[in-house]
Design a protein around this motif. Sequence first.
Motif, PDB file in Angstrom:
ATOM      1  N   VAL A 245      16.221 -38.475   1.502  1.00 15.37           N
ATOM      2  CA  VAL A 245      16.386 -38.328   0.056  1.00 15.37           C
ATOM      3  C   VAL A 245      14.994 -38.352  -0.544  1.00 15.37           C
ATOM      4  O   VAL A 245      14.236 -39.300  -0.312  1.00 15.37           O
ATOM      5  CB  VAL A 245      17.233 -39.457  -0.545  1.00 15.37           C
ATOM      6  N   LYS A 246      14.670 -37.290  -1.275  1.00  7.36           N
ATOM      7  CA  LYS A 246      13.300 -37.075  -1.750  1.00  7.36           C
ATOM      8  C   LYS A 246      12.376 -37.150  -0.536  1.00  7.36           C
ATOM      9  O   LYS A 246      12.569 -36.415   0.418  1.00  7.36           O
ATOM     10  CB  LYS A 246      12.945 -38.071  -2.837  1.00  7.36           C
ATOM     11  N   TYR A 247      11.403 -38.012  -0.543  1.00  8.56           N
ATOM     12  CA  TYR A 247      10.461 -38.049   0.580  1.00  8.56           C
ATOM     13  C   TYR A 247      10.786 -39.135   1.592  1.00  8.56           C
ATOM     14  O   TYR A 247      10.049 -39.334   2.554  1.00  8.56           O
ATOM     15  CB  TYR A 247       9.042 -38.277   0.054  1.00  8.56           C
TER      16      TYR A 247
ATOM     17  N   GLU B  35      12.924 -44.809  -4.410  1.00 11.75           N
ATOM     18  CA  GLU B  35      14.142 -44.522  -3.665  1.00 11.75           C
ATOM     19  C   GLU B  35      14.289 -45.453  -2.467  1.00 11.75           C
ATOM     20  O   GLU B  35      13.307 -45.796  -1.803  1.00 11.75           O
ATOM     21  CB  GLU B  35      14.087 -43.051  -3.206  1.00 11.75           C
ATOM     22  N   ASN B  36      15.528 -45.864  -2.204  1.00 14.79           N
ATOM     23  CA  ASN B  36      15.847 -46.661  -1.033  1.00 14.79           C
ATOM     24  C   ASN B  36      16.947 -45.944  -0.256  1.00 14.79           C
ATOM     25  O   ASN B  36      17.963 -45.558  -0.841  1.00 14.79           O
ATOM     26  CB  ASN B  36      16.318 -48.061  -1.441  1.00 14.79           C
TER      27      ASN B  36
ATOM     28  N   ASN C 147      13.244 -30.714  -3.335  1.00 13.92           N
ATOM     29  CA  ASN C 147      14.580 -30.130  -3.255  1.00 13.92           C
ATOM     30  C   ASN C 147      14.699 -29.040  -2.213  1.00 13.92           C
ATOM     31  O   ASN C 147      15.574 -28.178  -2.308  1.00 13.92           O
ATOM     32  CB  ASN C 147      14.979 -29.573  -4.615  1.00 13.92           C
ATOM     33  N   TYR C 148      13.827 -29.078  -1.225  1.00 16.41           N
ATOM     34  CA  TYR C 148      13.888 -28.109  -0.151  1.00 16.41           C
ATOM     35  C   TYR C 148      13.625 -28.817   1.163  1.00 16.41           C
ATOM     36  O   TYR C 148      12.891 -29.790   1.228  1.00 16.41           O
ATOM     37  CB  TYR C 148      12.847 -26.994  -0.355  1.00 16.41           C
ATOM     38  N   GLY C 149      14.229 -28.272   2.226  1.00 18.20           N
ATOM     39  CA  GLY C 149      14.063 -28.893   3.524  1.00 18.20           C
ATOM     40  C   GLY C 149      12.669 -28.718   4.088  1.00 18.20           C
ATOM     41  O   GLY C 149      11.925 -27.821   3.706  1.00 18.20           O
ATOM     42  N   TYR C 150      12.353 -29.592   5.020  1.00 19.82           N
ATOM     43  CA  TYR C 150      11.055 -29.573   5.661  1.00 19.82           C
ATOM     44  C   TYR C 150      11.083 -28.728   6.927  1.00 19.82           C
ATOM     45  O   TYR C 150      12.090 -28.681   7.625  1.00 19.82           O
ATOM     46  CB  TYR C 150      10.652 -30.978   6.114  1.00 19.82           C
TER      47      TYR C 150
ATOM     48  N   ASN D  73      19.012 -35.123  -6.068  1.00 22.29           N
ATOM     49  CA  ASN D  73      19.985 -34.033  -6.064  1.00 22.29           C
ATOM     50  C   ASN D  73      19.867 -33.100  -4.867  1.00 22.29           C
ATOM     51  O   ASN D  73      20.418 -31.998  -4.875  1.00 22.29           O
ATOM     52  CB  ASN D  73      19.889 -33.228  -7.363  1.00 22.29           C
ATOM     53  N   TYR D  74      19.178 -33.531  -3.819  1.00 23.21           N
ATOM     54  CA  TYR D  74      19.081 -32.719  -2.606  1.00 23.21           C
ATOM     55  C   TYR D  74      19.172 -33.645  -1.409  1.00 23.21           C
ATOM     56  O   TYR D  74      18.439 -34.644  -1.338  1.00 23.21           O
ATOM     57  CB  TYR D  74      17.766 -31.937  -2.583  1.00 23.21           C
TER      58      TYR D  74
END
Lengths: 106, 114
Positions: free
Chosen positions: A92-94, A2-3, B100-103, A31-32
């Motif tokens: 986005v993601k990590y 991811e970028n 898919n969840y917040g930190y 998607n989050y």
Amino acid sequence: GENVEQHPSTLSVQEGDSAVIKCTYSDSASNYFPWYKQELGKRPQLIIDIRSNVGEKKDQRIAVTLNKTAKHFSLHITETQPEDSAVYFCAVKYIFGTGTRLKVLA
Amino acid sequence: DVKVTQSSRYLVKRTGEKVFLECVQDMDHENMFWYRQDPGLGLRLIYFSYDVKMKEKGDIPEGYSVSREKKERFSLILESASTNQTSMYLCASSPGLSPNYGYTFGSGTRLTVV
């Protein structure tokens, strides 16, 4: 992988005006999409998030919009107040964006 | 409220020392993360863990290792501290088994290596 790119890096607005921060990403499978606010000397805190099955989400003066086709999402703050001054991060993601320092001028 | 607690707010260590940063969360979250935060670079992922004894490298794992012996605790280890590891270190946790969840973040540890 991811970028994630976030713009602008700094933003100054007059109190009462609106602020918009944009984040673009590369992985269409993502998607989050959360936004975090970090006040000076404090930890980042989740302020709003959106999932890919909706295009917009609002919570009082803040909103997030998502354009999955164009792979970008934006944070909108209306009627800005001095306490909105902070650094805002998308993720986005990590992967986090590099942050936007918002200054609300009284 | 979920709490993520980092053991130290400020640390000063000497070059070459082995440094342990501890993080504990109290809400049974599966995922735990270590980031470092530097001006202009945002938050960069060092390591994360999605289960006990499991670990995955992030974007900048060099010079670091991690340990997760219990679900609630995630430790970051600087094997031999160097001055370029002077930074703010943030621990975070999240529920679920996917991103898919917040930190929820800890308060951070500002590490200075001299």
